[in-house]
Design an enzyme around this catalytic site. Structure first.
Site, PDB file in Angstrom:
ATOM      1  N   SER A 242       0.833  -1.200   0.000  1.00 14.28           N
ATOM      2  CA  SER A 242       0.000   0.000   0.000  1.00 14.28           C
ATOM      3  C   SER A 242       0.868   1.249   0.000  1.00 14.28           C
ATOM      4  O   SER A 242       2.047   1.213   0.369  1.00 14.28           O
ATOM      5  CB  SER A 242      -0.907   0.017   1.230  1.00 14.28           C
ATOM      6  OG  SER A 242      -0.160   0.270   2.407  1.00 14.28           O
TER       7      SER A 242
ATOM      8  N   LYS B  25       0.860  -1.189  15.533  1.00 16.22           N
ATOM      9  CA  LYS B  25      -0.450  -1.691  15.973  1.00 16.22           C
ATOM     10  C   LYS B  25      -0.853  -2.974  15.250  1.00 16.22           C
ATOM     11  O   LYS B  25      -1.770  -3.672  15.702  1.00 16.22           O
ATOM     12  CB  LYS B  25      -1.529  -0.625  15.788  1.00 16.22           C
ATOM     13  CG  LYS B  25      -1.831  -0.218  14.367  1.00 16.22           C
ATOM     14  CD  LYS B  25      -2.854   0.912  14.320  1.00 16.22           C
ATOM     15  CE  LYS B  25      -3.152   1.356  12.903  1.00 16.22           C
ATOM     16  NZ  LYS B  25      -3.787   0.319  12.090  1.00 16.22           N
ATOM     17  N   ASP B  26      -0.170  -3.320  14.148  1.00 18.66           N
ATOM     18  CA  ASP B  26      -0.489  -4.548  13.413  1.00 18.66           C
ATOM     19  C   ASP B  26       0.325  -5.749  13.879  1.00 18.66           C
ATOM     20  O   ASP B  26       0.078  -6.873  13.422  1.00 18.66           O
ATOM     21  CB  ASP B  26      -0.225  -4.353  11.912  1.00 18.66           C
ATOM     22  CG  ASP B  26      -1.177  -3.369  11.260  1.00 18.66           C
ATOM     23  OD1 ASP B  26      -2.292  -3.196  11.792  1.00 18.66           O
ATOM     24  OD2 ASP B  26      -0.805  -2.766  10.236  1.00 18.66           O
TER      25      ASP B  26
ATOM     26  N   THR C 188     -15.484   2.758   9.177  1.00 18.42           N
ATOM     27  CA  THR C 188     -14.208   2.480   9.828  1.00 18.42           C
ATOM     28  C   THR C 188     -13.845   1.020   9.603  1.00 18.42           C
ATOM     29  O   THR C 188     -14.729   0.170   9.436  1.00 18.42           O
ATOM     30  CB  THR C 188     -14.242   2.776  11.333  1.00 18.42           C
ATOM     31  OG1 THR C 188     -12.960   2.473  11.902  1.00 18.42           O
ATOM     32  CG2 THR C 188     -15.298   1.949  12.046  1.00 18.42           C
TER      33      THR C 188
ATOM     34  N   LEU D  12     -12.773  -2.339  14.750  1.00 15.71           N
ATOM     35  CA  LEU D  12     -13.810  -2.651  15.723  1.00 15.71           C
ATOM     36  C   LEU D  12     -13.643  -1.787  16.972  1.00 15.71           C
ATOM     37  O   LEU D  12     -14.632  -1.394  17.606  1.00 15.71           O
ATOM     38  CB  LEU D  12     -13.744  -4.136  16.087  1.00 15.71           C
ATOM     39  CG  LEU D  12     -14.870  -4.687  16.958  1.00 15.71           C
ATOM     40  CD1 LEU D  12     -16.226  -4.513  16.287  1.00 15.71           C
ATOM     41  CD2 LEU D  12     -14.616  -6.157  17.281  1.00 15.71           C
ATOM     42  N   ARG D  13     -12.410  -1.472  17.331  1.00 14.45           N
ATOM     43  CA  ARG D  13     -12.152  -0.589  18.475  1.00 14.45           C
ATOM     44  C   ARG D  13     -12.777   0.782  18.247  1.00 14.45           C
ATOM     45  O   ARG D  13     -13.479   1.320  19.117  1.00 14.45           O
ATOM     46  CB  ARG D  13     -10.633  -0.445  18.694  1.00 14.45           C
ATOM     47  CG  ARG D  13     -10.253   0.606  19.748  1.00 14.45           C
ATOM     48  CD  ARG D  13      -8.756   0.886  19.716  1.00 14.45           C
ATOM     49  NE  ARG D  13      -8.324   1.382  18.421  1.00 14.45           N
ATOM     50  CZ  ARG D  13      -8.351   2.651  18.061  1.00 14.45           C
ATOM     51  NH1 ARG D  13      -8.792   3.582  18.895  1.00 14.45           N
ATOM     52  NH2 ARG D  13      -7.933   3.015  16.855  1.00 14.45           N
ATOM     53  N   ARG D  14     -12.543   1.388  17.081  1.00 15.55           N
ATOM     54  CA  ARG D  14     -13.118   2.709  16.796  1.00 15.55           C
ATOM     55  C   ARG D  14     -14.642   2.641  16.802  1.00 15.55           C
ATOM     56  O   ARG D  14     -15.307   3.542  17.315  1.00 15.55           O
ATOM     57  CB  ARG D  14     -12.607   3.226  15.449  1.00 15.55           C
ATOM     58  CG  ARG D  14     -11.117   3.538  15.437  1.00 15.55           C
ATOM     59  CD  ARG D  14     -10.670   4.124  14.101  1.00 15.55           C
ATOM     60  NE  ARG D  14      -9.217   4.233  14.075  1.00 15.55           N
ATOM     61  CZ  ARG D  14      -8.427   3.651  13.181  1.00 15.55           C
ATOM     62  NH1 ARG D  14      -8.958   2.924  12.210  1.00 15.55           N
ATOM     63  NH2 ARG D  14      -7.119   3.798  13.249  1.00 15.55           N
ATOM     64  N   LYS D  15     -15.185   1.588  16.211  1.00 13.77           N
ATOM     65  CA  LYS D  15     -16.644   1.456  16.187  1.00 13.77           C
ATOM     66  C   LYS D  15     -17.200   1.387  17.605  1.00 13.77           C
ATOM     67  O   LYS D  15     -18.187   2.071  17.925  1.00 13.77           O
ATOM     68  CB  LYS D  15     -17.037   0.188  15.418  1.00 13.77           C
ATOM     69  CG  LYS D  15     -18.538  -0.095  15.463  1.00 13.77           C
ATOM     70  CD  LYS D  15     -18.908  -1.346  14.672  1.00 13.77           C
ATOM     71  CE  LYS D  15     -20.419  -1.570  14.725  1.00 13.77           C
ATOM     72  NZ  LYS D  15     -20.844  -2.713  13.885  1.00 13.77           N
TER      73      LYS D  15
ATOM     74  N   ARG E 141     -13.115  -1.513   4.270  1.00 16.62           N
ATOM     75  CA  ARG E 141     -11.757  -2.021   4.166  1.00 16.62           C
ATOM     76  C   ARG E 141     -11.061  -1.336   3.011  1.00 16.62           C
ATOM     77  O   ARG E 141     -11.660  -0.650   2.197  1.00 16.62           O
ATOM     78  CB  ARG E 141     -11.778  -3.542   3.917  1.00 16.62           C
ATOM     79  CG  ARG E 141     -12.332  -4.376   5.057  1.00 16.62           C
ATOM     80  CD  ARG E 141     -11.374  -4.480   6.227  1.00 16.62           C
ATOM     81  NE  ARG E 141     -10.037  -4.829   5.764  1.00 16.62           N
ATOM     82  CZ  ARG E 141      -9.639  -6.046   5.396  1.00 16.62           C
ATOM     83  NH1 ARG E 141     -10.500  -7.056   5.463  1.00 16.62           N
ATOM     84  NH2 ARG E 141      -8.403  -6.280   4.996  1.00 16.62           N
ATOM     85  N   GLY E 142      -9.748  -1.539   2.924  1.00 17.72           N
ATOM     86  CA  GLY E 142      -8.970  -0.972   1.839  1.00 17.72           C
ATOM     87  C   GLY E 142      -7.912  -0.011   2.354  1.00 17.72           C
ATOM     88  O   GLY E 142      -7.835   0.275   3.544  1.00 17.72           O
TER      89      GLY E 142
ATOM     90  N   VAL F 291      -5.758   3.693   2.575  1.00 11.31           N
ATOM     91  CA  VAL F 291      -6.226   5.017   3.000  1.00 11.31           C
ATOM     92  C   VAL F 291      -7.017   5.700   1.890  1.00 11.31           C
ATOM     93  O   VAL F 291      -8.115   6.217   2.110  1.00 11.31           O
ATOM     94  CB  VAL F 291      -5.040   5.895   3.435  1.00 11.31           C
ATOM     95  CG1 VAL F 291      -5.493   7.340   3.685  1.00 11.31           C
ATOM     96  CG2 VAL F 291      -4.399   5.334   4.701  1.00 11.31           C
TER      97      VAL F 291
ATOM     98  N   THR G  86      -8.554   4.433  -0.701  1.00  7.38           N
ATOM     99  CA  THR G  86      -9.817   3.732  -0.973  1.00  7.38           C
ATOM    100  C   THR G  86     -10.872   4.107   0.051  1.00  7.38           C
ATOM    101  O   THR G  86     -12.033   4.378  -0.292  1.00  7.38           O
ATOM    102  CB  THR G  86      -9.593   2.207  -0.957  1.00  7.38           C
ATOM    103  OG1 THR G  86      -8.693   1.855  -2.004  1.00  7.38           O
ATOM    104  CG2 THR G  86     -10.906   1.471  -1.156  1.00  7.38           C
ATOM    105  N   ARG G  87     -10.477   4.147   1.319  1.00  4.45           N
ATOM    106  CA  ARG G  87     -11.450   4.462   2.363  1.00  4.45           C
ATOM    107  C   ARG G  87     -11.928   5.912   2.265  1.00  4.45           C
ATOM    108  O   ARG G  87     -13.101   6.198   2.512  1.00  4.45           O
ATOM    109  CB  ARG G  87     -10.847   4.166   3.743  1.00  4.45           C
ATOM    110  CG  ARG G  87     -10.879   2.681   4.073  1.00  4.45           C
ATOM    111  CD  ARG G  87     -10.323   2.397   5.438  1.00  4.45           C
ATOM    112  NE  ARG G  87      -8.895   2.108   5.385  1.00  4.45           N
ATOM    113  CZ  ARG G  87      -8.139   1.916   6.464  1.00  4.45           C
ATOM    114  NH1 ARG G  87      -8.667   2.014   7.667  1.00  4.45           N
ATOM    115  NH2 ARG G  87      -6.858   1.639   6.333  1.00  4.45           N
TER     116      ARG G  87
ATOM    117  N   CYS H 103      -5.313  -6.733  16.962  1.00  2.00           N
ATOM    118  CA  CYS H 103      -5.797  -5.472  16.390  1.00  2.00           C
ATOM    119  C   CYS H 103      -7.256  -5.563  15.942  1.00  2.00           C
ATOM    120  O   CYS H 103      -7.861  -4.566  15.592  1.00  2.00           O
ATOM    121  CB  CYS H 103      -4.911  -5.039  15.224  1.00  2.00           C
ATOM    122  SG  CYS H 103      -4.968  -6.132  13.794  1.00  2.00           S
TER     123      CYS H 103
END
Length: 316
Positions: A10, A80-81, A124, A127-130, A146-147, A149, A151-152, A239
Site C-alpha cells: 500500500s 499496531k499490526d 471504519t 472494531l475498536r473505533r466502532k 476495508r482498503g 487510506v 480507498t477508504r 488489532c
C-alpha cells in the site's frame, strides 16, 4: 552493502518502508536499501471485517516468513499490526519515534462528530473505533469498510458516508492532513496499542542488520509500546478486538490509560495507572484491573463469535 526491506504494497506501507530506507542510507552511505513488496492475508481478504477474520498476524505473517527464509533482511510494520507473540527466530529490533497516536474523523461536509444526527453512516475498518464511537454516540450507524487510506477516503462519496475514522499517523504520513476534520480526543477514543509507532523486525541471528538500524530506536516510544503490548498480551487480544491502551511518559512518570469496550458500545471498562515504573508489568497490572471489573466477559464474547460484526462494503 545491500539490505532489503519487506513491506506491504500500500502507499502508506511503502512510505513507511522508504522512510526507514532513507534513514539508513543517510547514516550509512555505503549501504543500499531495496524494497520487496509482499502481499499479506489482510491485503487479500477485502470483503470481510477484520474482526470476522479473527487471525493474528493478518498484516505481518507473510512478511515474517520472508524474513525467516532470508528473502529480506528487515521488515517495517505499523506497530499496531504486530501480534504480541512473534515467530521463533524473529525480534523487534527498533521502535521508531511515535507520530500522533490519535484517531481522526474525516467528514464529508465539515461537521464534527458532535454535529452528526442519529442514523448517519460512519465508516471504519476498526472494531475498536466502532465500539468507542457507539459508546459516545449510540445513534450513529457505523459501517465496516476495508482498503487502503485512499480507498477508504473515496468511500465517503461513493457509499454516501457522513465521514470515516482513521489513524492520524497514516493521514499525516501520506500528506493528507488537510483532509482531517477533527482529532478525536483520547478521552473519547483511546488509541490502539502501538498506534502511531513504526516497528522494525529482524532475525535474531542477524547482528549486522541490527547495527544498521540501532539509531532508529526511540527509547521513550519503545518503553511505552512495551507497556501497551504487555496490556494487550495479558488480555489475549489483537488489532481486531475492541481493546485500547495508550502510554505516555513525562520525566519519570508513566501514565497508561486502557479500556475494553463491547462492540456495540456498552458496557465499557476503563482505568488509568500512574506510576514511576517503566516495567511492562505496569500494562499487565492495568489489564488485571479491567479483568476485575468484568472486561473478560466482553473478550470471551468476541473471541467465541457470539457477537457478529456487520457487513463490509465491497472494495474494488
Amino acid at each position: 552493502m545491500n539490505l532489503t526491506i519487506g513491506t506491504r504494497g500500500s502507499a502508506l506501507a511503502l512510505w513507511q518502508a522508504e522512510h526507514v530506507a532513507a534513514a539508513i542510507e543517510k547514516r550509512y552511505t555505503h549501504v543500499h536499501v531495496a524494497l520487496r513488496k509482499i502481499k499479506t492475508q489482510g491485503d487479500k481478504i477485502l470483503d470481510t471485517p477484520l474482526a470476522k477474520i479473527g487471525t493474528k498476524g493478518l498484516f505481518t505473517k507473510e512478511i515474517e516468513e520472508a524474513l525467516l527464509e532470508g528473502r529480506v533482511n528487515l521488515a517495517v510494520h505499523s506497530m499496531k499490526d504486530v501480534p504480541t507473540d512473534l515467530p521463533r527466530g524473529l525480534k523487534l529490533a527498533a521502535v521508531m519515534q511515535r507520530e500522533d497516536p490519535r484517531d481522526v474523523f474525516l467528514s464529508r461536509d465539515g461537521r464534527g462528530l458532535r454535529d452528526l444526527k442519529a442514523g448517519e453512516r460512519i465508516g471504519t475498518s476498526s472494531l475498536r473505533r466502532k465500539a468507542f464511537l457507539l459508546n459516545r454516540f449510540p445513534g450513529l450507524d457505523v459501517i465496516s469498510i476495508r482498503g487502503n487510506v485512499e480507498t477508504r477516503i473515496r468511500k465517503i462519496e461513493t457509499e454516501n458516508l457522513s465521514g470515516i475514522l482513521l489513524a492520524a499517523a497514516g493521514i499525516k504520513r501520506m500528506g493528507m492532513e488537510e483532509r482531517i476534520t477533527e482529532y478525536v480526543d483520547p478521552e473519547i477514543m483511546i488509541p490502539a496499542i502501538g498506534q502511531g509507532a513504526l516497528a522494525i523486525e529482524i532475525r535474531e541471528d542477524d547482528p549486522e542488520t541490527e547495527a544498521f538500524i540501532a539509531h532508529l530506536n526511540d527509547p521513550g516510544t519503545a518503553t511505552c509500546v512495551r507497556v501497551e503490548r504487555a496490556f494487550l498480551m495479558r488480555l489475549g487480544g489483537g488489532c481486531q478486538v475492541p481493546i485500547a491502551a495508550h502510554c505516555t511518559q513525562q520525566g519519570s512518570e508513566i501514565r497508561v490509560a486502557g479500556a475494553v469496550v463491547h462492540p456495540d458500545g456498552n458496557p465499557i471498562f476503563r482505568d488509568l495507572v500512574v506510576t514511576n515504573s517503566s516495567s511492562p508489568d505496569t500494562g499487565t497490572r492495568l489489564a488485571d484491573a479491567l479483568i476485575k471489573q468484568g472486561a473478560d466477559e466482553i473478550l470471551q464474547c468476541v473471541f467465541s463469535n457470539e457477537w457478529e460484526p456487520g457487513p463490509t462494503m465491497d472494495i474494488i
